[in-house]
Enzyme design. Structure first.
Site, PDB file in Angstrom:
ATOM      1  N   TYR A 108      -9.852  13.829 -34.450  1.00 38.06           N
ATOM      2  CA  TYR A 108      -8.582  14.168 -35.090  1.00 38.06           C
ATOM      3  C   TYR A 108      -7.997  12.890 -35.657  1.00 38.06           C
ATOM      4  O   TYR A 108      -8.014  11.840 -34.987  1.00 38.06           O
ATOM      5  CB  TYR A 108      -7.614  14.763 -34.055  1.00 38.06           C
ATOM      6  CG  TYR A 108      -6.237  15.018 -34.601  1.00 38.06           C
ATOM      7  CD1 TYR A 108      -5.886  16.265 -35.107  1.00 38.06           C
ATOM      8  CD2 TYR A 108      -5.281  13.999 -34.637  1.00 38.06           C
ATOM      9  CE1 TYR A 108      -4.627  16.494 -35.634  1.00 38.06           C
ATOM     10  CE2 TYR A 108      -4.015  14.222 -35.169  1.00 38.06           C
ATOM     11  CZ  TYR A 108      -3.698  15.472 -35.663  1.00 38.06           C
ATOM     12  OH  TYR A 108      -2.452  15.697 -36.187  1.00 38.06           O
ATOM     13  N   GLU A 196      -3.310  15.252 -42.516  1.00 37.79           N
ATOM     14  CA  GLU A 196      -3.998  15.492 -41.249  1.00 37.79           C
ATOM     15  C   GLU A 196      -5.449  15.901 -41.494  1.00 37.79           C
ATOM     16  O   GLU A 196      -5.719  16.837 -42.236  1.00 37.79           O
ATOM     17  CB  GLU A 196      -3.281  16.620 -40.502  1.00 37.79           C
ATOM     18  CG  GLU A 196      -3.908  16.942 -39.162  1.00 37.79           C
ATOM     19  CD  GLU A 196      -3.289  18.184 -38.529  1.00 37.79           C
ATOM     20  OE1 GLU A 196      -2.388  18.024 -37.690  1.00 37.79           O
ATOM     21  OE2 GLU A 196      -3.700  19.295 -38.883  1.00 37.79           O
TER      22      GLU A 196
END
Ligand code: GDP
Ligand code: MN
Length: 389
Positions: A108, A196
């Protein structure tokens, strides 16, 4: 403003960030065409402004062009509900069709704003993928955060610390440092409020690849990027939000029953708090701003009345630049004598007497109040009359 994944990936490419090959399809035939052009197995991904698609059936795999067409047919025109969309879900009008990738490891990585510290923030985790929310809740120590001084920018040593923290070594580590630098450049250039990548993957042959990306652009900076405004997809918003956007009205739908028409964000928040304190539940946050025109006020009122959940309307206006008589005029324009809901108007300041006179002359069934608490409690009382024994 949110971008779709396929739009975001086009931008990533411009900044030298590797993404899987593929592109957007609006029809089953186009999806099939993409697969034939790529000449490999594909993944079809519903393009909606929300994450959690994988678990909700919005990410499908196909090994033949026929299958790609069928999966596309079943996704296009459907709605997908994920924990981020609410129960009604969001409509799927576009798909991203791209080559499937053998994943070795999922990370992530995101850039966002740290509003408390007044700087940018890099967030990363080696526990990336579809369970990142769970990681954040249960094992927050597995998430790395680095504040970025906006004057200094992201320093290579900071990026290297994070890459090492993710367990990357050697060439992969340096590749990740370059990638973070590119993403940070994109984040600043395009005035993002969030960027993101989840998952960022290491592929079977050791390459770093952005498999999924979400970009959120800062609405207040949109005027600096006229070309980015064309990326707006209004099908992903509540129709009332689209209507509000056209008139530059800040409108956010909430879950209660009291529609609020307020001027100024601070006053709007105080209004929501006061309604709650009096036992009511706001249906929205609607701020017409300072110096709104009669038309804008009327439009705001129309939005309120179209909301199926609204059972009463609370107008809270502090007349400074805004004139109370204009607000009254806007209400009269729309409501006529036919409003099915109780309306409470609390006005104070410029031309308040004229405003009240206008409301009275129009014969509207409006309850007036001078103070905020008085207005809020009257509104709540009108919605839930006390039981008479
Ligand atoms: P999200 O659920 O909305 O975040 O959608 P993602 O694009 O992140 O897809 C969900 C998950 O599907 C990813 O985390 C991957 O694990 C998996 N996935 C998506 N594309 C591929 C692919 O090409 N190959 C493999 N093996 N998995 C994929
Ligand atoms: Mn994802």
């Amino acid at each position: 403003m949110n971008l779709h994944e396929y739009q975001s990936k086009e931008i990533l490419r411009l900044y030298g960030v590797a993404v899987p090959q593929g592109g957007m399809a609006e029809t089953p035939e186009q999806a099939r065409q993409w697969m034939e052009n790529l000449g490999r197995d594909v993944v079809l991904k519903a393009q909606i402004h929300a994450g959690g698609r994988g678990k909700a059936g919005g990410v499908r795999f196909a090994t033949t062009p026929q299958q790609a067409e069928e999966e596309a047919r079943s996704l296009l025109g459907s709605r997908i509900a994920t924990p981020q969309t609410g129960a009604a879900g969001l409509p799927v009008h576009r798909l991203l069709v791209e080559e499937t990738v053998a994943i070795d490891k999922e990370f992530y990585l995101s850039f966002t704003l740290d509003r408390e510290a007044g700087c940018y923030c890099l967030v990363a985790s080696a526990a990336g993928g579809v369970d990142i929310e769970e990681t954040a809740a249960k094992t927050p120590e597995r998430i790395w955060r680095r504040r970025i001084d906006p004057c200094l920018g992201l320093r290579p040593f900071q990026a290297r610390r994070v890459a090492l923290g993710l367990g990357l070594r050697g060439e992969s580590c340096e590749e990740a440092v370059t990638l973070m630098g590119n993403l940070y450049r994109l984040f600043l250039d395009r005035d993002c409020s969030q960027l993101e990548i989840n998952p960022l993957v290491i592929t079977g042959n050791g390459q770093l690849l952005a498999m999924d990306v979400k970009i959120n652009l800062d609405d207040n900076a949109l005027f600096r990027h006229p070309q980015q405004q064309a990326l707006f997809d209004e099908s992903q918003l509540d129709p009332l939000e689209v209507q509000a956007r056209r008139y530059d009205i800040a409108y956010i739908k909430m879950s209660g029953t009291i529609g609020c028409l307020v001027n100024g964000a601070g006053l709007a928040m105080a209004t929501l708090d006061m309604l709650q304190a009096c036992g009511g539940q706001p249906a929205n946050f609607l701020d017409i701003g300072g110096g709104a025109s009669r038309e804008k006020i009327a439009e705001a009122f129309r939005i309120l009345l179209q909301d199926q959940d609204v059972k009463g309307v609370f107008v809270n206006i502090f007349g400074g630049i805004m004139r109370c008589d204009l607000v009254a005029q806007g209400i009269v324009d729309v409501v006529g004598a036919a409003c099915p809901w109780p309306i409470v108007v609390r006005m104070a300041g410029a031309r308040v007497a004229e405003g009240k006179a206008l409301l009275a002359a129009a014969g509207l069934k409006v309850t007036c109040a001078d103070g905020l608490e008085e207005g809020a409690s009257r509104m709540v009382a009108l919605l839930c009359p006390p039981v008479v024994e």
